[in-house]
Design a protein around this motif. Structure first.
Motif, PDB file in Angstrom:
ATOM      1  N   ARG A  73      -4.958   9.845  -8.162  1.00 44.94           N
ATOM      2  CA  ARG A  73      -3.828   8.784  -7.926  1.00 44.94           C
ATOM      3  C   ARG A  73      -3.545   7.822  -9.290  1.00 44.94           C
ATOM      4  N   ASN A  99      -0.385   5.401  -8.694  1.00 47.05           N
ATOM      5  CA  ASN A  99      -0.013   5.901  -7.458  1.00 47.05           C
ATOM      6  C   ASN A  99      -0.548   5.733  -6.285  1.00 47.05           C
ATOM      7  N   SER A 100       0.118   5.882  -5.139  1.00 44.28           N
ATOM      8  CA  SER A 100      -0.824   5.641  -3.831  1.00 44.28           C
ATOM      9  C   SER A 100      -1.693   4.523  -3.842  1.00 44.28           C
ATOM     10  N   ALA A 129       0.850  -1.245   0.095  1.00 45.19           N
ATOM     11  CA  ALA A 129      -0.120   0.003  -0.099  1.00 45.19           C
ATOM     12  C   ALA A 129       1.024   1.100   0.026  1.00 45.19           C
ATOM     13  N   GLY A 130       0.510   2.277  -0.792  1.00 42.92           N
ATOM     14  CA  GLY A 130       1.206   3.364  -0.763  1.00 42.92           C
ATOM     15  C   GLY A 130       2.390   3.448  -2.186  1.00 42.92           C
ATOM     16  N   ASP A 131       2.551   2.399  -2.381  1.00 45.90           N
ATOM     17  CA  ASP A 131       3.402   2.137  -3.706  1.00 45.90           C
ATOM     18  C   ASP A 131       2.837   2.526  -5.125  1.00 45.90           C
ATOM     19  N   SER A 132       3.635   2.544  -6.199  1.00 44.16           N
ATOM     20  CA  SER A 132       3.404   2.748  -7.315  1.00 44.16           C
ATOM     21  C   SER A 132       3.614   1.837  -8.527  1.00 44.16           C
ATOM     22  N   LYS A 159      -3.996   1.415  -3.215  1.00 44.64           N
ATOM     23  CA  LYS A 159      -4.513   0.587  -1.922  1.00 44.64           C
ATOM     24  C   LYS A 159      -4.797  -0.655  -2.178  1.00 44.64           C
TER      25      LYS A 159
END
Length: 121
Positions: free
Chosen positions: A66, A83-84, A13-16, A86
């Motif tokens: 995102r 991005n970001s 989570a939070g990765d791209s 979830k």
């Protein structure tokens, strides 16, 4: 037109991630392109779409801000920059080529094979 999606994977989570969809043939620029996704046990849903020249885009509300869809007509490729990420973005992602800038599956007549995106919490 034949479509080949790639770029999926397992991320936190939070990765791209950036998905790519390469199209065969010389008519790529005549198609509107879309990205859809399907989570286990759920229907396939619209994610984003882009016009033939790349000047217009539409997104589902849950990814606005995102995700970014783009295309390179010289390379016959459409991209989805995510991005970001979830956990709820976990799904098989499909690219599609169609005849309109639409959120509807029925507007797209050509589909890629899908690439798995898994987001861990």
């Amino acid at each position: 037109v034949q479509l080949q999606a790639s770029g999926g994977g397992l991320v936190q989570a939070g990765d791209s991630l950036r998905l790519s969809c390469a199209a065969s043939g010389r008519t790529f620029s005549t198609y509107y392109m879309g990205w859809f996704r399907q989570a286990p046990g759920k229907e396939r849903e619209f994610v984003a779409a882009i016009s033939r020249g790349g000047t217009s885009t539409v997104y589902t509300d849950s990814v606005k801000g995102r995700f970014t869809i783009s295309r390179d007509n010289a390379k016959n490729t459409v991209y989805l920059q995510m991005n970001s990420l979830k956990p709820e973005d976990t799904a098989v992602y499909y690219c599609a080529a169609g005849s309109a800038l639409s959120r509807k599956l029925s507007a797209y007549g050509y589909w890629g094979q899908g690439t798995q995106v898994t987001v861990s919490s």
